[in-house]
Design a protein around this motif. Sequence first.
Motif, mmCIF file in Angstrom:
data_model
loop_
_atom_site.group_PDB
_atom_site.id
_atom_site.type_symbol
_atom_site.label_atom_id
_atom_site.label_comp_id
_atom_site.label_asym_id
_atom_site.label_seq_id
_atom_site.Cartn_x
_atom_site.Cartn_y
_atom_site.Cartn_z
ATOM 1 N N VAL A 9 -16.832 -48.291 0.905
ATOM 2 C CA VAL A 9 -17.534 -48.521 2.371
ATOM 3 C C VAL A 9 -18.865 -49.738 2.002
ATOM 4 N N LEU A 10 -19.031 -49.530 1.204
ATOM 5 C CA LEU A 10 -20.693 -50.861 0.019
ATOM 6 C C LEU A 10 -19.959 -51.936 -0.559
ATOM 7 N N MET A 11 -18.881 -51.477 0.169
ATOM 8 C CA MET A 11 -18.075 -53.056 -0.414
ATOM 9 C C MET A 11 -19.051 -54.259 0.810
ATOM 10 N N PRO A 12 -18.846 -54.298 1.734
ATOM 11 C CA PRO A 12 -19.032 -54.620 2.730
ATOM 12 C C PRO A 12 -20.629 -55.698 2.203
ATOM 13 N N LEU A 13 -21.604 -54.812 2.535
ATOM 14 C CA LEU A 13 -23.297 -55.265 2.187
ATOM 15 C C LEU A 13 -23.036 -56.156 0.203
ATOM 16 N N VAL A 48 -24.534 -44.362 -5.171
ATOM 17 C CA VAL A 48 -25.113 -45.588 -5.079
ATOM 18 C C VAL A 48 -26.000 -45.624 -6.353
ATOM 19 N N ASP A 49 -25.592 -46.484 -7.200
ATOM 20 C CA ASP A 49 -26.559 -45.967 -8.660
ATOM 21 C C ASP A 49 -26.656 -46.812 -9.307
ATOM 22 N N SER A 50 -27.295 -47.957 -8.370
ATOM 23 C CA SER A 50 -28.226 -49.213 -8.813
ATOM 24 C C SER A 50 -29.417 -49.386 -7.839
ATOM 25 N N HIS A 100 -27.673 -41.331 -11.040
ATOM 26 C CA HIS A 100 -27.877 -42.092 -12.030
ATOM 27 C C HIS A 100 -28.341 -41.283 -13.090
ATOM 28 N N GLU A 101 -27.713 -41.725 -14.416
ATOM 29 C CA GLU A 101 -28.034 -40.882 -15.502
ATOM 30 C C GLU A 101 -28.945 -41.056 -16.245
ATOM 31 N N SER A 102 -29.132 -41.986 -16.519
ATOM 32 C CA SER A 102 -30.373 -42.913 -16.833
ATOM 33 C C SER A 102 -31.834 -42.116 -15.915
ATOM 34 N N THR A 103 -32.337 -41.369 -15.982
ATOM 35 C CA THR A 103 -33.773 -40.877 -15.257
ATOM 36 C C THR A 103 -34.937 -42.123 -15.059
ATOM 37 N N ASP A 104 -34.759 -42.627 -16.043
ATOM 38 C CA ASP A 104 -35.770 -43.784 -16.039
ATOM 39 C C ASP A 104 -34.929 -44.684 -14.876
ATOM 40 N N GLU A 105 -33.878 -45.185 -14.533
ATOM 41 C CA GLU A 105 -33.227 -45.909 -13.815
ATOM 42 C C GLU A 105 -32.877 -45.142 -12.171
#
Length: 143
Positions: A9-13, A48-50, A100-105
């Motif tokens: 579903v995020l592909m159209p973005l 959503v991971d970025s 996200h796995e990284s707390t900073d990200e």
Amino acid sequence: QPLEWHADVLMPLDLSAWPRLCAHLKHDDQTQVVSMLVEKVSSQNCVVDSVAKADSLLTFVAPLLREPPDQPAESAEEPIDEDLAAELVPLSKIVHALQHESTDELGRILNAVYKHAAAAAPRRALFLLVPLVSRCLLLARRI
């Protein structure tokens, strides 16, 4: 509609023309398309991971965060009616799709949400800020 053709579903973005084409729709039609995207993101448990994807998603759902152009400006003191809540509750669910796995990200992703919430109409911003506070508390616990 790209939402019906793509499994992700995020592909159209990522389609460069789709958000620009939707921007040319009337406000009511924009909110209908955006609401459909928000519902699909919530129902499919998308992740959503970025920061870029989160920013793109929140930029695309901005019509839900703005006041309709044909209505007078909303004030923060006005009560939230059931129709507005029904329209915006799925938007709150999107905040919980940010991971996200990284707390900073994850902190950067949540900061992007805050920037969009700060630009929203006062009554509508609550539907991003409340789950954002919840996510920030969970992040603080992880740190």
